[in-house]
Design a protein around this motif. Structure first.
Motif, short mmCIF file in Angstrom:
data_model
loop_
_atom_site.label_atom_id
_atom_site.label_comp_id
_atom_site.label_asym_id
_atom_site.label_seq_id
_atom_site.Cartn_x
_atom_site.Cartn_y
_atom_site.Cartn_z
N UNK A 150 -36.21 -1.49 -47.42
CA UNK A 150 -37.16 -2.43 -48.00
C UNK A 150 -36.48 -3.72 -48.43
N UNK A 151 -35.29 -3.58 -49.01
CA UNK A 151 -34.54 -4.76 -49.45
C UNK A 151 -33.98 -5.51 -48.24
N UNK A 152 -33.39 -4.78 -47.30
CA UNK A 152 -32.70 -5.42 -46.18
C UNK A 152 -33.66 -6.16 -45.25
N UNK A 153 -34.91 -5.69 -45.17
CA UNK A 153 -35.88 -6.33 -44.27
C UNK A 153 -36.70 -7.40 -44.95
N UNK A 154 -36.52 -7.55 -46.27
CA UNK A 154 -37.27 -8.56 -46.98
C UNK A 154 -38.61 -8.09 -47.49
N UNK A 155 -38.96 -6.81 -47.27
CA UNK A 155 -40.21 -6.28 -47.81
C UNK A 155 -40.15 -6.29 -49.34
N UNK A 156 -38.93 -6.07 -49.87
CA UNK A 156 -38.68 -6.19 -51.32
C UNK A 156 -37.78 -7.39 -51.49
N UNK A 157 -38.28 -8.42 -52.11
CA UNK A 157 -37.55 -9.69 -52.16
C UNK A 157 -37.08 -10.01 -53.54
N UNK A 158 -35.84 -10.56 -53.61
CA UNK A 158 -35.30 -11.07 -54.86
C UNK A 158 -35.14 -12.57 -54.74
N UNK A 199 -28.54 -2.08 -59.42
CA UNK A 199 -29.84 -2.66 -59.74
C UNK A 199 -29.91 -4.07 -59.16
N UNK A 200 -30.87 -4.30 -58.27
CA UNK A 200 -31.11 -5.64 -57.76
C UNK A 200 -32.10 -6.31 -58.70
N UNK A 201 -31.71 -7.46 -59.24
CA UNK A 201 -32.51 -8.12 -60.27
C UNK A 201 -33.42 -9.19 -59.67
N UNK A 202 -34.55 -9.39 -60.34
CA UNK A 202 -35.46 -10.45 -59.95
C UNK A 202 -34.76 -11.79 -60.11
N UNK A 218 -35.87 -5.19 -59.57
CA UNK A 218 -36.90 -5.02 -58.55
C UNK A 218 -36.55 -3.88 -57.60
N UNK A 219 -35.31 -3.40 -57.65
CA UNK A 219 -34.91 -2.26 -56.84
C UNK A 219 -33.72 -1.57 -57.49
N UNK A 220 -33.69 -0.25 -57.36
CA UNK A 220 -32.59 0.52 -57.93
C UNK A 220 -32.11 1.54 -56.92
N UNK A 221 -30.80 1.56 -56.69
CA UNK A 221 -30.17 2.59 -55.88
C UNK A 221 -29.22 3.36 -56.77
N UNK A 222 -29.16 4.67 -56.59
CA UNK A 222 -28.22 5.45 -57.39
C UNK A 222 -27.84 6.71 -56.63
N UNK A 223 -26.65 7.19 -56.92
CA UNK A 223 -26.19 8.44 -56.34
C UNK A 223 -25.38 9.18 -57.40
#
Length: 238
Positions: free
Chosen positions: A230-238, A38-41, A49-54
């Motif tokens: 989205x996270x790596x390109x900055x479209x989703x920002x923390x 979980x990437x937190x604000x 603000x983003x969640x990755x899971x497997x």
């Protein structure tokens, strides 16, 4: 798999997508069937603000999102309060939970595969913190003999590497529309198409159309990879 081998795998990653794939494999090699991140604000512990899971049951993921995406997760709170990793079962037995935290664990524990695991607080520069989880252990002994310090080091190193691999802010180059970026951000938080449609007051079919355009523009075929980009390109920002 040794901590040195895992740190070597982390160091070899050249993109966030490669890093995530390597971490999934490392988690499996250590005996864990599920991994979450979980990437937190910025400065807002528990606000993802983003969640990755497997590896988690889709129903568990949907429920976790519905319950606030970590906002009421007691293990997340205790991990950040103490600055160290905890097993889910330890938090339940050793700490007093709020009503919302108690409800969170009761609901999640309805699923056998989600009952025990380990959560790790991860700290980054300028409040760019995250929370990692290893779950679905192959056996009870996996958690009993886990070297928590080593696992925490691995997770922290991966988080800092993910931050370093992020593209310069604003250098997205993907030409996503404002609406597409908005939908991508909800996707990254684990929201389903139906949930996004309700939030944005549009039809689920329209969300699906937008999502197909997003996938095409980002050059991906699934929601997890879209979230990583989205996270790596900055479209989703923390």
């Amino acid at each position: 798999m040794s901590i040195d081998a895992i740190l070597s795998e982390i160091a070899k990653a050249r993109t966030q997508a490669q890093l995530w794939a390597r971490l999934v494999r490392c988690g499996q090699a250590l005996g864990f069937g599920a991994i979450g991140y979980l990437l937190l604000d910025k400065g807002r512990t528990g606000r993802a603000i983003a969640m990755l899971q497997h590896g988690y049951d889709p129903e568990v993921v949907r429920l976790y999102v519905q319950l606030g995406n970590g906002l009421h997760d007691p293990t997340l709170r205790v991990a950040f309060t103490t600055g160290r990793p905890w097993r889910f079962s330890e938090v339940l037995s050793r700490f007093t939970l709020s009503k919302s935290e108690q409800l969170h664990k009761e609901r999640v524990n309805e699923f056998p595969g989600a009952r025990d695991g380990m959560g790790f607080p991860l700290f980054g520069p300028n409040g760019r913190d995250a929370y990692a989880v290893l779950g679905r252990p192959a056996g009870e002994d996996i958690l009993d003999r886990a070297d928590r310090t080593a696992l925490h080091m691995m997770a922290q190193a991966a988080h800092l590497k993910a931050i370093r691999l992020r593209a310069p802010q604003g250098d997205d180059g993907w030409q996503l529309s404002e609406r597409e970026v908005e939908i991508l951000r909800w996707v990254a938080q684990g929201k389903s198409n139906a949930a996004i449609a309700t939030i944005l007051e549009i039809s689920a079919g329209t969300v699906d159309t937008y999502l197909r355009r997003i996938f095409e523009k980002l050059g991906v075929t699934d929601r997890t990879t879209a979230a990583v980009k989205g996270v790596s390109t900055g479209l989703i920002r923390a």
